[in-house]
Design an enzyme around this catalytic site. Structure first.
Site, mmCIF file in Angstrom:
data_model
loop_
_atom_site.group_PDB
_atom_site.id
_atom_site.type_symbol
_atom_site.label_atom_id
_atom_site.label_comp_id
_atom_site.label_asym_id
_atom_site.label_seq_id
_atom_site.Cartn_x
_atom_site.Cartn_y
_atom_site.Cartn_z
ATOM 1 N N GLU A 1 13.155 -0.768 58.530
ATOM 2 C CA GLU A 1 11.371 -0.373 59.091
ATOM 3 C C GLU A 1 10.651 -1.654 59.573
ATOM 4 O O GLU A 1 10.171 -2.851 59.287
ATOM 5 C CB GLU A 1 11.023 -0.768 57.112
ATOM 6 C CG GLU A 1 11.506 0.011 56.187
ATOM 7 C CD GLU A 1 11.014 -0.654 54.317
ATOM 8 O OE1 GLU A 1 10.623 -1.551 54.873
ATOM 9 O OE2 GLU A 1 12.195 0.394 53.939
ATOM 10 N N GLU B 1 16.680 8.956 52.640
ATOM 11 C CA GLU B 1 16.405 8.099 51.365
ATOM 12 C C GLU B 1 15.187 8.711 50.131
ATOM 13 O O GLU B 1 14.472 8.377 49.813
ATOM 14 C CB GLU B 1 15.285 6.091 50.673
ATOM 15 C CG GLU B 1 16.118 5.905 51.647
ATOM 16 C CD GLU B 1 15.376 4.060 52.366
ATOM 17 O OE1 GLU B 1 14.628 4.460 51.247
ATOM 18 O OE2 GLU B 1 16.125 3.270 52.612
HETATM 19 O O1 9MR Z 1 15.302 1.112 45.268
HETATM 20 C C1 9MR Z 1 15.323 0.281 45.929
HETATM 21 C C2 9MR Z 1 15.445 -1.108 44.662
HETATM 22 O O2 9MR Z 1 16.279 -0.789 43.758
HETATM 23 C C3 9MR Z 1 15.579 -2.636 44.961
HETATM 24 O O3 9MR Z 1 15.188 -3.424 44.362
HETATM 25 C C4 9MR Z 1 14.333 -2.974 46.262
HETATM 26 C C5 9MR Z 1 14.663 -3.977 46.892
HETATM 27 O O4 9MR Z 1 16.022 -4.520 47.557
HETATM 28 O O5 9MR Z 1 14.584 -1.860 47.002
HETATM 29 C C6 9MR Z 1 14.972 -1.441 47.042
HETATM 30 O O6 9MR Z 1 15.387 0.620 48.129
HETATM 31 C C7 9MR Z 1 14.216 0.443 49.099
HETATM 32 C C8 9MR Z 1 14.960 0.693 50.304
HETATM 33 O O7 9MR Z 1 16.098 -0.639 50.656
HETATM 34 C C9 9MR Z 1 14.495 0.786 52.026
HETATM 35 N N1 9MR Z 1 13.273 1.595 51.965
HETATM 36 C C10 9MR Z 1 12.300 1.526 50.374
HETATM 37 C C11 9MR Z 1 13.620 1.722 49.388
HETATM 38 C C12 9MR Z 1 12.320 1.928 47.717
HETATM 39 O O8 9MR Z 1 11.969 0.687 48.172
#
Ligand code: 9MR
Length: 356
Positions: free
Chosen positions: A163, A270
């Protein structure tokens, strides 16, 4: 006490007997979504099928069985991020990612590392480091070497920078990393450090909303060009593809095709399709589910249109609706290919029909 390493230096010894920190488990809700009968996704797809997992998921026998049956590759959902690995005092912990890696090995699954450098994740230990570029760069390198090196030879790839592009596509994000090491330089350094730490892992730049905001996609593509021109060891591009059911048709396909233009590997990294976030459409649930299935099909078809050697993996951000991060926003959302009981939904069938 021995430490598994810290920002200030490396040690490969691990802390024995420390508690596993596990992610929140969502309560199972009953889904009314119609289900279908389908062979395992990984048996149909001519490319690796990934899923996000938390260590706690692997202790649920029915979910563990579903993961092993359906997926060929695991992405730790949050436990390979700085928020888990770096303690406030700068020491590292690896219990949960080690548990995921061990599960992957025991079941013949790939492991995909997520994520090394993310604007959204820093640590007090990094923030405390002085402004001196050298010591900060050294700590940055130590971190990347510790994490990537630990799974060297096992991880098939890494999201090295996650990101990096600004929300509206106007340039790149500001972060602790960009401030201390340079807006572009911190990315190049991250790729170089990751390559040194594991020369066999495929290294990715990963981002989201590339299908939703064309300007963001354009900025992302220019960043890839610039990284390549600077000689950064980048092997692939990841498009997260967290979309809502009101996503305009065609944009997911366009994004995947445009990402393929570099000849690099492409990771749909994802994937999920939210019904609850589809605010632009006043549709009933059945209509939203049809839109969802259409987007699953579009993504699968576009991925299949890539040359086989560019299809790194297609990863879902979880398999069952009950584990989805989107459920925390709205408990009624059903974004994933399997329902709360692990039964394949129409969206999974639509996806499978394109890849089989
Ligand atoms: O799904 C993930 C969630 O469980 C975590 O709390 C969060 C922070 O670490 O990240 C979420 O995953 C994200 C991913 O790492 C990056 N792209 C967006 C995803 C959804 O927020």
């Amino acid at each position: 006490m021995s430490l598994p390493g810290s920002l200030y230096g490396l040690s490969r010894r691990s802390l024995l007997g420390s508690a596993l920190a596990l992610g929140a488990c969502q309560p199972a809700a009953q889904s009314q979504t119609p289900t279908v009968s389908l062979p395992p996704l990984k048996s149909i797809a001519p490319f690796p099928v990934g899923t996000a997992v938390q260590a706690v998921h692997l202790t649920d026998p029915s979910l563990a069985r579903l993961i092993v049956a359906q997926a060929s590759q695991l992405t730790p959902e949050w436990e390979m991020k700085m928020e888990y690995i770096v303690r406030d005092d700068g020491t590292f912990r690896f219990e949960a990612p080690d548990a995921i890696a061990a599960f992957a090995r025991a079941n013949g699954l790939g492991l995909f590392g997520h994520t090394l450098v993310w604007y959204a994740q820093t640590s007090p230990a990094f923030e405390r480091l002085d402004e001196g570029r050298v010591s900060f760069a050294q700590a940055y390198r130590n971190y990347i070497h510790a994490v990537v090196g630990r799974y060297r030879g096992q991880a098939v790839g890494w999201d090295v920078v996650n990101e990096a592009v600004a929300e509206d596509g106007e340039g790149w994000r500001d972060s602790l990393w960009s401030q201390r090491l340079g807006a572009f330089e911190h990315m190049v350094l991250a790729f170089q450090n990751a390559r040194e730490a594991d020369p066999s892992a495929r290294l990715f730049l990963n981002d989201y909303n590339l299908e939703w905001i064309p300007k963001k996609r354009a900025t992302f593509l220019r960043l890839v060009e610039r990284l390549l021109a600077a000689g950064a060891p980048i092997d692939g591009v990841g498009t997260q593809t967290h979309v809502a059911a009101d996503q305009a048709p065609g944009e997911i396909a366009r994004t995947i095709a445009e990402l393929g233009q570099f000849g690099l590997q492409v990771h749909v990294s994802e994937f999920d399709v939210s019904l609850s976030r589809a605010q632009g459409l006043r549709l009933n649930r059945a209509e939203l589910e049809r839109q969802q299935a259409a987007l699953y099909a579009e993504a699968a078809e576009a991925f299949m249109a890539l040359p086989p050697r560019q299809r790194f993996a297609f990863s879902f951000w979880g398999l069952r609706d009950s584990e989805s991060w989107l459920k925390r926003e709205d408990g009624r959302d059903t974004p994933l290919p399997f329902d709360d009981q692990g039964r394949p939904k129409a969206a999974a069938a639509a996806w499978a029909a394109q890849v089989g």
